[in-house]
Design a protein around this motif. Structure first.
Motif, PDB file in Angstrom:
ATOM      1  N   UNK A 128      -2.948   3.060   7.116  1.00  0.00           N
ATOM      2  CA  UNK A 128      -3.286   1.780   6.489  1.00  0.00           C
ATOM      3  C   UNK A 128      -4.166   1.864   5.220  1.00  0.00           C
ATOM      4  N   UNK A 129      -4.702   2.545   5.128  1.00  0.00           N
ATOM      5  CA  UNK A 129      -5.666   2.830   4.046  1.00  0.00           C
ATOM      6  C   UNK A 129      -4.886   3.266   2.743  1.00  0.00           C
ATOM      7  N   UNK A 159       4.399   6.073  -2.487  1.00  0.00           N
ATOM      8  CA  UNK A 159       3.221   6.142  -1.967  1.00  0.00           C
ATOM      9  C   UNK A 159       3.393   5.333  -0.578  1.00  0.00           C
ATOM     10  N   UNK A 160       3.758   4.095  -0.941  1.00  0.00           N
ATOM     11  CA  UNK A 160       3.647   3.155   0.073  1.00  0.00           C
ATOM     12  C   UNK A 160       4.695   3.618   1.222  1.00  0.00           C
ATOM     13  N   UNK A 161       5.894   3.943   0.937  1.00  0.00           N
ATOM     14  CA  UNK A 161       6.755   4.515   1.887  1.00  0.00           C
ATOM     15  C   UNK A 161       6.291   5.724   2.629  1.00  0.00           C
ATOM     16  N   UNK A 162       5.791   6.752   2.093  1.00  0.00           N
ATOM     17  CA  UNK A 162       5.280   7.805   2.505  1.00  0.00           C
ATOM     18  C   UNK A 162       4.080   7.274   3.962  1.00  0.00           C
ATOM     19  N   UNK A 163       3.204   6.461   3.324  1.00  0.00           N
ATOM     20  CA  UNK A 163       2.289   6.111   4.282  1.00  0.00           C
ATOM     21  C   UNK A 163       2.821   5.109   5.449  1.00  0.00           C
ATOM     22  N   UNK A 164       3.768   4.343   5.119  1.00  0.00           N
ATOM     23  CA  UNK A 164       4.671   3.412   6.025  1.00  0.00           C
ATOM     24  C   UNK A 164       5.198   4.499   7.176  1.00  0.00           C
ATOM     25  N   UNK A 165       5.975   5.541   6.782  1.00  0.00           N
ATOM     26  CA  UNK A 165       6.314   6.519   7.934  1.00  0.00           C
ATOM     27  C   UNK A 165       5.144   7.154   8.631  1.00  0.00           C
ATOM     28  N   UNK A 166       4.105   7.454   8.074  1.00  0.00           N
ATOM     29  CA  UNK A 166       2.993   7.992   8.989  1.00  0.00           C
ATOM     30  C   UNK A 166       2.656   6.546   9.985  1.00  0.00           C
ATOM     31  N   UNK A 167       2.416   5.603   9.262  1.00  0.00           N
ATOM     32  CA  UNK A 167       1.942   4.464  10.289  1.00  0.00           C
ATOM     33  C   UNK A 167       3.002   4.114  11.441  1.00  0.00           C
ATOM     34  N   UNK A 168       4.439   4.296  11.125  1.00  0.00           N
ATOM     35  CA  UNK A 168       5.377   3.861  11.968  1.00  0.00           C
ATOM     36  C   UNK A 168       5.384   5.038  13.384  1.00  0.00           C
ATOM     37  N   UNK A 169       5.223   6.280  12.791  1.00  0.00           N
ATOM     38  CA  UNK A 169       5.450   7.304  13.909  1.00  0.00           C
ATOM     39  C   UNK A 169       4.204   7.117  14.915  1.00  0.00           C
ATOM     40  N   UNK A 170       2.853   6.928  14.308  1.00  0.00           N
ATOM     41  CA  UNK A 170       1.605   6.842  14.926  1.00  0.00           C
ATOM     42  C   UNK A 170       1.344   5.737  15.806  1.00  0.00           C
TER      43      UNK A 170
END
Length: 380
Positions: free
Chosen positions: A78-79, A103-114
């Motif tokens: 989220x950060x 960067x937005x998409x990379x962070x979204x992937x981590x967000x969605x999995x977690x």
């Protein structure tokens, strides 16, 4: 308040805010197209940055949820999303735009999995199905995000100020909600990828996610442009807003529908609605037919990913986090293929013809879902 209820409440907050963040970005794609003067093929190429960087985030997200409680990478994601949104809003050239989107998409992937790992694990504490409601709140957040975008576009507020405001909101809410999330949800086993013969259980679910992602991701990226350039509506966010509203309604209703008719029939219903909706919007590209068609598509696509991720939690070979991560690989492949493909077909022919690809992808859900359920029955 009972602990599991509190955990559900604050995890719901994360789903809701992430929906706002994603729809804020998606609703501004037509603005980006106009600002930088991209044609459909160029925009399709720019959008390739999302699935490619999302694919890069998969091994990182899988490693994070296997090493830490899922709430840790959830906050970190989220950060990063807050930072990326702000950068997209103030990008002054194509290089900076692509880097920010990546960067937005990379962070979204981590967000969605977690986030989905938390949701499926928390689901096990409840006697009834609640997973659809989480995704319903994501879609509700999407509606709020598009609603805000529609208002700000009408008021001629700059994209930079718009995205900066949303990024600050996301950062504040995520930091506050973090301490209330579920702890100690790291699985003790099934966290390593097994190299060898593919597991049919994961492959079938992955293909369902793949074709769903073609429809869902393509609609996220192109529905606003369709309404602007094909339907000729000045307030172009209306198409995307309608899609998101009916997606949210479907996700809140999906738990009830699944309990009444079962998952197998729900996949068939979803595929049928997607196909009918696209057929209506493309054969009659006028305001009301297209709006009704987008309603059907939103209602049809909504329940596929929640059902597929919930079924992933039943894997005998992998932990919930690893199973979701593997299936998400197929989903990213769908997003890698879908939005850019629509751009290239639209550039070669026209945007209306390119939307037929969504109907074909929707129809594929029927045979694949039936093969999955036959395979699952054979395991018993």
């Amino acid at each position: 308040m009972e602990l599991k209820i509190k955990q559900r409440l604050f995890l719901s907050t994360y789903f809701f805010i992430s929906g706002i963040c994603f729809s804020t970005w998606a609703s501004r794609i037509p603005t980006i197209k106009t600002t930088f003067g991209y044609n459909e093929a160029e925009l399709g190429t720019i959008l390739l940055a999302m699935p490619i960087s999302s694919l890069a985030g998969l091994p990182v997200s899988g490693w994070l949820v296997s090493r830490y409680d899922s709430r840790v990478p959830l906050l970190a994601a989220f950060i990063l999303i807050s930072v990326a949104l702000c950068l997209i809003g103030f990008a002054s050239n194509t290089f900076m735009l692509v880097a920010s989107i990546s960067l937005f998409s990379f962070a979204l992937r981590i967000l969605n999995i977690s986030m989905n790992t938390q949701a499926i694990t928390l689901q096990k504490k409840f006697d009834r199905t609640i997973n659809g409601s989480f995704h319903g709140l994501w879609s509700t957040g999407g509606i709020v995000g598009v609603g805000i975008s529609t208002l700000l576009v009408a008021m001629d507020v700059s994209m930079g100020i718009h995205l900066l405001s949303v990024s600050v909101l996301a950062l504040v809410v995520s930091l506050f909600s973090y301490r209330f999330l579920m702890r100690d949800d790291r699985a003790a086993s099934g966290n390593k990828l097994v190299i060898g013969k593919p597991d049919p259980y994961i492959v079938y679910l992955g293909l369902l996610a793949f074709f769903s992602a073609i429809c869902e991701g393509g609609m996220f990226d192109w529905s606003g442009i369709y309404f602007k350039e094909v339907v000729k509506v000045e307030l172009f966010t209306l198409g995307y807003l309608t899609f998101m509203i009916f997606m949210a309604l479907s996700r809140f209703a999906s738990d009830w529908i699944v309990e009444r008719i079962g998952m197998a029939k729900t996949y068939i219903l979803s595929a049928s609605l997607v196909t009918v909706g696209i057929a209506l919007a493309t054969t009659m590209p006028y305001f009301w037919p297209s709006l009704i068609g987008f309603c059907f598509v939103g209602f049809g696509t909504a329940s596929i990913i929640p059902m597929t991720f919930l079924l992933a939690g039943g894997s005998k070979k992998y932990s919930t986090g690893m199973a979701i991560s593997l299936i998400a690989t197929y989903s990213i492949a769908g997003m890698l293929v879908g939005p850019p493909m629509i751009g290239y077909i639209a550039h070669a022919f026209n945007l209306r013809i390119s939307f037929i690809a969504f109907a074909i992808a929707g129809l594929m859900l029927i045979p694949i879902s039936q093969m999955f359920f036959r395979h699952r029955r054979s395991l018993k």
